[in-house]
Design a protein around this motif. Structure first.
Motif, mmCIF file in Angstrom:
data_model
loop_
_atom_site.group_PDB
_atom_site.id
_atom_site.type_symbol
_atom_site.label_atom_id
_atom_site.label_comp_id
_atom_site.label_asym_id
_atom_site.label_seq_id
_atom_site.Cartn_x
_atom_site.Cartn_y
_atom_site.Cartn_z
ATOM 1 N N VAL A 138 0.900 -1.213 0.205
ATOM 2 C CA VAL A 138 0.067 -0.016 0.004
ATOM 3 C C VAL A 138 0.832 1.355 -0.031
ATOM 4 C CG1 VAL A 138 -1.748 1.217 1.084
ATOM 5 C CG2 VAL A 138 -1.662 -1.148 1.367
ATOM 6 N N GLN A 139 0.638 1.952 -0.952
ATOM 7 C CA GLN A 139 1.352 3.568 -0.964
ATOM 8 C C GLN A 139 0.384 4.473 -0.246
ATOM 9 O OE1 GLN A 139 2.406 4.968 -4.547
ATOM 10 N NE2 GLN A 139 3.902 6.483 -3.651
ATOM 11 N N LEU A 140 1.024 5.236 0.735
ATOM 12 C CA LEU A 140 0.075 6.141 1.491
ATOM 13 C C LEU A 140 0.500 7.573 0.798
ATOM 14 C CD1 LEU A 140 0.075 3.539 3.159
ATOM 15 C CD2 LEU A 140 -0.301 5.095 5.170
ATOM 16 N N ASN A 141 -0.769 8.374 0.726
ATOM 17 C CA ASN A 141 -0.364 9.727 0.369
ATOM 18 C C ASN A 141 -0.181 10.646 1.573
ATOM 19 O OD1 ASN A 141 -0.540 12.168 -1.129
ATOM 20 N ND2 ASN A 141 -2.337 11.791 -1.962
ATOM 21 N N LEU A 142 -0.191 11.672 1.582
ATOM 22 C CA LEU A 142 0.364 12.757 2.629
ATOM 23 C C LEU A 142 -0.916 12.943 3.468
ATOM 24 C CD1 LEU A 142 2.030 15.698 1.013
ATOM 25 C CD2 LEU A 142 2.883 13.711 1.741
ATOM 26 N N ASN A 143 -0.913 12.740 4.744
ATOM 27 C CA ASN A 143 -1.818 12.923 5.747
ATOM 28 C C ASN A 143 -2.955 11.739 5.647
ATOM 29 O OD1 ASN A 143 -0.903 15.411 6.474
ATOM 30 N ND2 ASN A 143 -1.834 16.286 4.878
ATOM 31 N N THR A 144 -2.466 10.526 5.596
ATOM 32 C CA THR A 144 -3.286 9.408 5.462
ATOM 33 C C THR A 144 -3.164 8.358 6.649
ATOM 34 O OG1 THR A 144 -3.063 9.460 2.944
ATOM 35 C CG2 THR A 144 -3.702 7.302 3.832
ATOM 36 N N GLU A 145 -4.292 7.756 6.700
ATOM 37 C CA GLU A 145 -4.100 6.795 8.034
ATOM 38 C C GLU A 145 -5.063 5.614 7.862
ATOM 39 O OE1 GLU A 145 -4.963 6.679 12.842
ATOM 40 O OE2 GLU A 145 -5.300 8.417 11.940
ATOM 41 N N LEU A 146 -4.635 4.528 7.951
ATOM 42 C CA LEU A 146 -5.515 3.230 8.014
ATOM 43 C C LEU A 146 -5.066 2.279 8.788
ATOM 44 C CD1 LEU A 146 -3.629 0.869 6.128
ATOM 45 C CD2 LEU A 146 -3.966 2.287 4.115
ATOM 46 N N THR A 147 -5.811 1.019 8.918
ATOM 47 C CA THR A 147 -5.658 -0.086 9.667
ATOM 48 C C THR A 147 -5.947 -1.235 8.749
ATOM 49 O OG1 THR A 147 -8.003 0.010 10.722
ATOM 50 C CG2 THR A 147 -6.107 1.147 11.769
ATOM 51 N N TYR A 148 -5.128 -2.420 9.306
ATOM 52 C CA TYR A 148 -5.259 -3.554 8.468
ATOM 53 C C TYR A 148 -5.283 -4.766 9.556
ATOM 54 C CZ TYR A 148 -4.123 -7.984 6.136
ATOM 55 O OH TYR A 148 -4.281 -9.193 5.786
ATOM 56 N N LEU A 149 -6.815 -5.611 9.320
ATOM 57 C CA LEU A 149 -6.726 -6.539 10.155
ATOM 58 C C LEU A 149 -7.118 -7.897 9.469
ATOM 59 C CD1 LEU A 149 -9.035 -3.933 11.585
ATOM 60 C CD2 LEU A 149 -8.647 -5.609 13.501
ATOM 61 N N ASN A 150 -6.454 -8.862 9.746
ATOM 62 C CA ASN A 150 -6.521 -10.108 8.859
ATOM 63 C C ASN A 150 -7.444 -11.098 9.723
ATOM 64 O OD1 ASN A 150 -5.513 -12.315 6.764
ATOM 65 N ND2 ASN A 150 -5.154 -13.116 8.649
ATOM 66 N N TYR A 151 -8.587 -11.573 9.111
ATOM 67 C CA TYR A 151 -9.713 -12.412 9.741
ATOM 68 C C TYR A 151 -9.408 -13.722 9.014
ATOM 69 C CZ TYR A 151 -11.931 -8.523 12.126
ATOM 70 O OH TYR A 151 -12.243 -7.294 12.860
ATOM 71 N N LYS A 152 -10.125 -14.785 9.378
ATOM 72 C CA LYS A 152 -10.225 -16.224 9.011
ATOM 73 C C LYS A 152 -10.825 -16.154 7.496
ATOM 74 C CE LYS A 152 -11.509 -20.739 9.949
ATOM 75 N NZ LYS A 152 -12.087 -21.795 10.688
ATOM 76 N N ASP A 153 -11.863 -15.387 7.438
ATOM 77 C CA ASP A 153 -12.766 -15.323 6.244
ATOM 78 C C ASP A 153 -12.264 -13.916 5.113
ATOM 79 O OD1 ASP A 153 -13.773 -13.705 7.776
ATOM 80 O OD2 ASP A 153 -15.969 -14.275 7.415
#
Length: 335
Positions: A138-153
């Protein structure tokens, strides 16, 4: 998930404490004394705030805590660079806390309620390229925030603010979902861009296909390469467009902002993404003025200052201190 932990580190103890407070402060029998103790624990170390914020986010994402609950007001430190968080100690702490609910952590994983991996990224003053635990980049632009969660499905990203370009590792049995605003984009492996400003979201597909839905509409619309989907809060379905110059939407990856004969009404959401305070329009006639040009995303403030030099507008200040664009009325015709 592995719940065993040998030779716990001080960070593990902080994570355990964050999980404990996350559970206690949402319990009906939580006392005023406990809340005061929590406030002191929170103020004792900046890591406590960071860990509690992360734990709270995980529990809310997993629907284990009420999303509307307000505990104690605090401002977590703003991250200056993209930095992944390790889920392993959190998984153990969450599992321990879940036992008190009572529900074993592995049941939550098997049922698809709890993730086994969590990452948080934030980019402020420079572009960032990060790798998710599934191999996607993932490439993030300026002033960017994200989260990633890996679930079973499923794999799940929440774009909290800003803009990101995704190159998703293909996995047909493990869909990749990006939540942004009041909608989501669902893929199994492709390249696409998601831009978010306030309640507006635009998805641009570069390669493969994606399914975009808005406002809880589970059907959604499938995009092909070069297509864009835009939605706002309250839209039952996204607005679709085939764009021959969608590369303009991706120019940020090279640090450029391209405005190609846009009205100011169309351009302001794009410009405001890079400003600390939004630029406002005085009226509809100002919004119809068109603008073109290529600008540096790091110098958008300078762009605002120069607008009166290239457009028939002047700047004023509103009562709340906001900058307002006003059109210069043309001189009356000679009769």
């Amino acid at each position: 998930m592995n719940h065993d932990r040998l030779n716990p580190s001080p960070d593990d103890a902080i994570t355990d404490a964050a999980a404990h407070w996350c559970m206690r402060l949402h319990a009906d029998d939580c006392t005023a004394v406990e809340r005061e103790t929590f406030a002191r624990w929170l103020a004792a170390d900046p890591r406590h705030t960071e860990e509690y914020q992360a734990m709270l986010e995980i529990w809310q994402t997993a629907d284990l805590l009420p999303r509307t609950a307000t505990i104690i007001e605090f401002n977590p430190p703003k991250a200056k660079v993209a930095r992944p968080r390790n889920w392993r100690p959190m998984a153990s702490a969450a599992a321990i806390a879940l036992l008190a609910l009572p529900l074993a952590g592995w049941v939550g994983w098997e049922q698809g309620w709890l993730p086994n991996h969590y990452q948080h990224f934030a980019a402020s003053d420079r572009l960032q390229t990060v790798q998710l635990s599934d191999g996607s980049t993932v490439q993030l632009n300026l002033n960017t925030e994200l989260t990633y969660l890996n679930y079973k499905d499923q794999r799940q990203v929440t774009l909290k603010r800003g803009e990101a370009f995704f190159e998703v590792a293909h996995d047909s049995t493990h869909p990749f979902i990006v939540r942004a605003g009041h909608g989501q984009t669902r893929v199994t492996g492709t390249k696409f861009n998601v831009w978010k400003y306030q309640d507006q979201v635009k998805v641009t597909l570069v390669e493969g296909s994606v399914l975009v839905s808005s406002n809880g509409n589970n059907g959604g619309y499938r995009l092909g390469p070069g297509m864009q989907a835009t939605y706002h809060s309250g839209d039952f379905e996204p607005q679709l467009a085939q764009s021959d110059d969608y590369g303009n939407s991706l120019a940020w990856r090279s640090g450029k902002l391209i405005l190609d004969n846009l009205s100011l009404e169309q351009a302001l959401p794009v410009i405001n993404r890079y400003l600390d305070a939004p630029l406002l329009l005085a009226d509809a006639s100002t919004g119809r003025i068109r603008i073109s040009g290529i600008y540096n995303t790091r110098e958008v403030e300078r762009l605002v200052d120069n607008l009166p030099k290239v457009l028939p507008v002047y700047l004023t200040r509103s009562k709340d201190g906001s900058t307002v664009l006003n059109s210069i009325s043309p001189p009356p015709g000679k009769g």
